[in-house]
Design an enzyme around this catalytic site. Sequence first.
Site, PDB file in Angstrom:
ATOM      1  CG  HIS A  71       0.398   6.632   4.644  1.00 19.70           C
ATOM      2  ND1 HIS A  71       1.131   7.754   4.316  1.00 19.70           N
ATOM      3  CD2 HIS A  71      -0.641   6.590   3.765  1.00 19.70           C
ATOM      4  CE1 HIS A  71       0.548   8.373   3.292  1.00 19.70           C
ATOM      5  NE2 HIS A  71      -0.518   7.685   2.925  1.00 19.70           N
ATOM      6  CG  HIS A 110       1.719   3.117  -3.317  1.00 21.29           C
ATOM      7  ND1 HIS A 110       0.394   2.955  -3.652  1.00 21.29           N
ATOM      8  CD2 HIS A 110       1.911   4.450  -3.171  1.00 21.29           C
ATOM      9  CE1 HIS A 110      -0.182   4.151  -3.728  1.00 21.29           C
ATOM     10  NE2 HIS A 110       0.712   5.075  -3.426  1.00 21.29           N
TER      11      HIS A 110
END
Length: 172
Positions: free
Chosen positions: A115, A34
């Site tokens: 990220h 995620h």
Amino acid sequence: MKYGIAIFPSKNIQDEANSFRKRYDPHYALIPPHITLKEAFHVEENELKDMVTELKQIANETKPFTININKVSTFAPVTNTIYFKVEPVPALMDLQKKLQEGTLTNNLTHSFVPHITIGQQLMDDEYSDVFGTLKMSKFTFEDTIDRFQLLYQLENESWTVYETFVFGKEFI
């Protein structure tokens, strides 16, 4: 209860991330790959309805956008974390900023770096080997983002979706 807000990328990005996470990320079993939009925070049960209403409004005002991943990067020397670097497009950065305003108080402990973690809590030697290999690899992903999820943490420390907020959907 502890909540967080994240974007789950498409299956092909999750599959690629998981190919590394199952070996290099001790949180592999706790949450799928995620992009964290809002770090873990506490919400009282009586405040949840207002927060969900605010999240629906933010989602309604957000248009779908595209993200790109072209390489791996790291948070070293601060931590031995390796991640897929998500290019910080304005729409993503604006969405993350909106989730730190209003009743969704700013709980940032560090600057937002979009990220997808693929390895963390690695010993120095293992970190050097893995990052050294991965930084020479080519990763090219493009993904359309059209929703984010409000997650909550279970007693076993895993995270599950409380509600999904689709972008541009009619505000209810």
